[in-house]
Design a protein around this motif. Structure first.
Motif, PDB file in Angstrom:
ATOM      1  N   GLY A 330       0.809  -1.215   0.000  1.00  0.00           N
ATOM      2  CA  GLY A 330       0.000   0.000   0.000  1.00  0.00           C
ATOM      3  C   GLY A 330       0.836   1.256   0.000  1.00  0.00           C
ATOM      4  O   GLY A 330       0.517   2.236  -0.698  1.00  0.00           O
ATOM      5  N   LEU A 331       1.926   1.254   0.773  1.00  0.00           N
ATOM      6  CA  LEU A 331       2.814   2.416   0.769  1.00  0.00           C
ATOM      7  C   LEU A 331       3.511   2.574  -0.582  1.00  0.00           C
ATOM      8  O   LEU A 331       3.834   3.695  -0.990  1.00  0.00           O
ATOM      9  N   ALA A 332       3.745   1.474  -1.292  1.00  0.00           N
ATOM     10  CA  ALA A 332       4.300   1.580  -2.641  1.00  0.00           C
ATOM     11  C   ALA A 332       3.332   2.313  -3.561  1.00  0.00           C
ATOM     12  O   ALA A 332       3.746   3.134  -4.395  1.00  0.00           O
ATOM     13  N   ALA A 408      -3.893   2.371  -0.591  1.00  0.00           N
ATOM     14  CA  ALA A 408      -3.830   2.780  -1.995  1.00  0.00           C
ATOM     15  C   ALA A 408      -5.031   3.623  -2.405  1.00  0.00           C
ATOM     16  O   ALA A 408      -4.892   4.585  -3.172  1.00  0.00           O
ATOM     17  N   ALA A 409      -6.225   3.288  -1.905  1.00  0.00           N
ATOM     18  CA  ALA A 409      -7.440   3.944  -2.375  1.00  0.00           C
ATOM     19  C   ALA A 409      -7.826   5.170  -1.565  1.00  0.00           C
ATOM     20  O   ALA A 409      -8.424   6.102  -2.108  1.00  0.00           O
ATOM     21  N   LEU A 482     -13.843  -3.508  -3.841  1.00  0.00           N
ATOM     22  CA  LEU A 482     -14.501  -2.206  -3.703  1.00  0.00           C
ATOM     23  C   LEU A 482     -13.476  -1.071  -3.607  1.00  0.00           C
ATOM     24  O   LEU A 482     -13.616  -0.033  -4.265  1.00  0.00           O
ATOM     25  N   LEU A 483     -12.444  -1.263  -2.792  1.00  0.00           N
ATOM     26  CA  LEU A 483     -11.438  -0.217  -2.663  1.00  0.00           C
ATOM     27  C   LEU A 483     -10.604  -0.093  -3.936  1.00  0.00           C
ATOM     28  O   LEU A 483     -10.158   1.004  -4.284  1.00  0.00           O
ATOM     29  N   GLY A 484     -10.383  -1.212  -4.633  1.00  0.00           N
ATOM     30  CA  GLY A 484      -9.684  -1.133  -5.907  1.00  0.00           C
ATOM     31  C   GLY A 484     -10.460  -0.313  -6.924  1.00  0.00           C
ATOM     32  O   GLY A 484      -9.879   0.483  -7.680  1.00  0.00           O
ATOM     33  N   ARG A 485     -11.771  -0.486  -6.975  1.00  0.00           N
ATOM     34  CA  ARG A 485     -12.591   0.338  -7.872  1.00  0.00           C
ATOM     35  C   ARG A 485     -12.506   1.811  -7.500  1.00  0.00           C
ATOM     36  O   ARG A 485     -12.456   2.681  -8.376  1.00  0.00           O
ATOM     37  N   ARG A 486     -12.468   2.084  -6.186  1.00  0.00           N
ATOM     38  CA  ARG A 486     -12.339   3.481  -5.766  1.00  0.00           C
ATOM     39  C   ARG A 486     -10.996   4.061  -6.207  1.00  0.00           C
ATOM     40  O   ARG A 486     -10.926   5.217  -6.658  1.00  0.00           O
ATOM     41  N   LEU A 487      -9.939   3.276  -6.084  1.00  0.00           N
ATOM     42  CA  LEU A 487      -8.628   3.744  -6.538  1.00  0.00           C
ATOM     43  C   LEU A 487      -8.654   4.071  -8.017  1.00  0.00           C
ATOM     44  O   LEU A 487      -8.153   5.121  -8.441  1.00  0.00           O
ATOM     45  N   THR A 490     -10.676   7.334  -8.646  1.00  0.00           N
ATOM     46  CA  THR A 490     -10.039   8.568  -8.192  1.00  0.00           C
ATOM     47  C   THR A 490      -8.805   8.925  -9.013  1.00  0.00           C
ATOM     48  O   THR A 490      -8.419  10.093  -9.062  1.00  0.00           O
ATOM     49  N   VAL A 491      -8.182   7.943  -9.652  1.00  0.00           N
ATOM     50  CA  VAL A 491      -6.980   8.220 -10.445  1.00  0.00           C
ATOM     51  C   VAL A 491      -7.315   8.397 -11.911  1.00  0.00           C
ATOM     52  O   VAL A 491      -6.825   9.318 -12.570  1.00  0.00           O
ATOM     53  N   VAL A 492      -8.189   7.521 -12.457  1.00  0.00           N
ATOM     54  CA  VAL A 492      -8.461   7.543 -13.888  1.00  0.00           C
ATOM     55  C   VAL A 492      -9.248   8.777 -14.288  1.00  0.00           C
ATOM     56  O   VAL A 492      -8.964   9.405 -15.321  1.00  0.00           O
ATOM     57  N   ALA A 493     -10.228   9.185 -13.487  1.00  0.00           N
ATOM     58  CA  ALA A 493     -11.046  10.334 -13.867  1.00  0.00           C
ATOM     59  C   ALA A 493     -10.224  11.614 -13.997  1.00  0.00           C
ATOM     60  O   ALA A 493     -10.286  12.290 -15.026  1.00  0.00           O
ATOM     61  N   PRO A 494      -9.418  12.007 -12.994  1.00  0.00           N
ATOM     62  CA  PRO A 494      -8.577  13.198 -13.187  1.00  0.00           C
ATOM     63  C   PRO A 494      -7.590  13.035 -14.331  1.00  0.00           C
ATOM     64  O   PRO A 494      -7.338  13.972 -15.089  1.00  0.00           O
ATOM     65  N   ALA A 495      -7.003  11.830 -14.472  1.00  0.00           N
ATOM     66  CA  ALA A 495      -6.054  11.622 -15.556  1.00  0.00           C
ATOM     67  C   ALA A 495      -6.741  11.763 -16.911  1.00  0.00           C
ATOM     68  O   ALA A 495      -6.188  12.323 -17.865  1.00  0.00           O
TER      69      ALA A 495
END
Length: 516
Positions: A330-332, A408-409, A482-487, A490-495
């Protein structure tokens, strides 16, 4: 340093801690401990308060201070401070002081629960232990700019100092040699046993650790040579090589490239390798404690630790190992987010989903193998034999997804990742309380994902084992999904918005150039 500069540094530090969520996380954990204290009997509150202050409230700095230092090094703040009258050591000293004051304020809330009747001396002890823990965390960090290295180094320094305090605190052994650890005296102070000798010994350690931390802070060079830029460049090369390949070939190349880059990162970090290599050694240490160590303790000191060995094996192998492996992964992700790697991967055909799937598979495989190998190495024998051992390893390995995906998420950067790690670690260890509480509480402890791992490790019937294994895998897998989908969201939409903006700008520039 004038009072104006000191006030400015304090205001800046408070603003940074609020922005990174440190204040909110500390307040939430403190409120949770207050609720726990209200729920337990009044007779046990004074002792429980001392342990809460020692293991959680006064330990805030060992997580927060190194994390914020890593972020500043990655942003080049030490180099910028070198051009001013403020040295990096001064900034570190202010940070340690601010965290110590925050720990003292959290201690006030904990001590305000009806029952404990302690005041000023305990607050002084909280400040002393907080400063000691913060400086220990900085010394463990050294000159590095990676939290994974810090996580691998910290146990090497902290465990030898914490074990004497824990041994004396729980009453296993009381010998003068245990007082050599400053945390032994710190725990005594927090439990209400005031001693000026303990205070002086803690201050001596603070002076030594402070000198080491100051030397490291002043010696930090250009942070651009750290590991994060190299990882970012490696991710960029991987994205470039997978672009333009069609069909399933590009997906296979993306997976292979992800594995290659992560393998190179781990191999380049000797401390992470040392942590992985230390897992079987830790299991062997538990095995020694249950064999020759138990005999020595019984003969020399009259202590019988045999009834506690199953609990020790479950803690070290079944719960702690997967949680720490998941936390490192997760820290990675947090470091990749700070290095702008995740948005870059999200805009390529390699995709963030591929990266998440590959890392999830690696973490689950490593954690499952570590538990399956660690249980026999630690001298443990499951009541249901090899089937019970493998089932326990499967559910415990899947539990590693929980800390990985939470960090991560949810965390926006490394500091929030460390704050979250501190907030979730103790709850993930809570199911081990099943060894102390009445059986009626066992069902309530299954609310925590690691509770299924503990249930599988202690199962004595095939039905209970099957239920714990299936339910644990489903629960931890669902949390990870569920948390993977959130990750990804949160990353794909801004990108995607940034990529669309760049494409629009490119089309406008092209049309302008072609205009007559």
């Amino acid at each position: 340093m004038t009072s104006t500069r000191a006030a400015a540094l304090v205001r800046t530090e408070l603003a940074l801690q609020r922005r990174h969520g440190v204040v909110a996380a500390t307040a939430a954990v403190t409120a949770a401990w207050a609720v726990v204290l209200l729920a337990v009997p009044t007779t046990v509150r004074p002792t429980l308060v001392g342990w809460i202050l020692f293991l959680d409230v006064a330990a805030i700095g060992v997580f927060v201070v190194p994390a914020m230092t890593v972020v500043e090094r990655g942003n080049g703040i030490p180099s910028a401070l070198a051009l001013t009258r403020l040295s990096p050591a001064t900034a570190v000293a202010v940070r340690v002081a601010v965290v110590a004051v925050g720990s003292a304020l959290a201690a006030v809330v904990v001590l305000s629960v009806p029952g404990p009747s302690r005041g000023g001396p305990v607050l002084v002890a909280v400040v002393l232990v907080s400063v000691l823990a913060s400086l220990l965390g900085l010394v463990a960090l050294g000159r590095q700019a990676s939290l994974t290295t810090w996580m691998a180094r910290l146990p090497l320094l902290a465990v030898p100092l914490l074990v004497p305090a824990l041994v004396r605190g729980v009453g296993l052994w009381d010998a003068p040699v245990l007082a050599l650890s400053p945390f032994t005296g710190g725990l005594d102070l927090l439990l209400g046993r005031w001693s000026w000798t303990a205070v002086a010994w803690i201050l001596a350690w603070v002076v030594v650790l402070g000198a080491l931390a100051r030397r490291q802070a002043d010696a930090v060079g250009d942070p651009s040579a750290g590991a994060a830029p190299r990882r970012s460049e490696a991710r960029t090369r991987r994205a470039t090589t997978t672009t333009g390949v069609r069909g399933t070939t590009w997906r296979r190349r993306a997976v292979a490239s992800t594995l290659r880059v992560d393998r190179q990162t781990v191999l380049a970090d000797g401390m992470v390798l040392a942590m992985l290599a230390g897992l079987p050694l830790l299991a062997l240490a538990v095995r020694w404690l249950g064999g020759p160590g138990a005999t020595w303790l019984a003969t020399r000191h009259g202590l019988d630790v045999t009834p506690w060995m199953d609990l020790a094996r479950t803690f070290v192998v079944v719960v702690h190992t997967p949680v720490m492996l998941g936390a490192v992964a997760g820290l990675a992700f947090c470091e990749d987010r700070d290095a702008r790697v995740l948005p870059a991967v999200a805009t390529t055909r390699a995709s963030l989903v591929t990266l998440l799937a590959v890392r999830s598979g690696i973490v689950v495989t490593l954690a499952t193998a570590a538990v399956a190998i660690g249980l026999p190495l630690s001298g443990g024998q499951h009541p249901l034999g090899i089937v019970g051992t493998l089932s326990t390893a499967l559910v415990a390995g899947t539990c590693a997804l929980v800390p990985m995906t939470v960090l991560a998420a949810v965390a926006r950067d490394r500091v929030q990742g460390i704050a979250l790690l501190k907030a979730i670690t103790l709850p993930l260890y809570l199911p081990l309380a099943a060894g102390f509480v009445p059986p009626a509480w066992d069902a309530a402890l299954l609310v925590v994902p690691t509770g299924w791992s503990v249930a599988a490790a202690w199962a004595t019937s095939p039905g209970v084992l099957a239920t714990a294994t299936v339910a644990g895998i489903v629960a931890c897998g669902a949390i990870g999904w569920l948390l993977g989908r959130r990750l990804v969201r949160t990353v794909v939409a801004p990108a995607g918005r940034h990529a669309a903006g760049r494409q629009s700008a490119s089309r406008v520039a092209t049309s302008w150039k072609r205009a007559p």
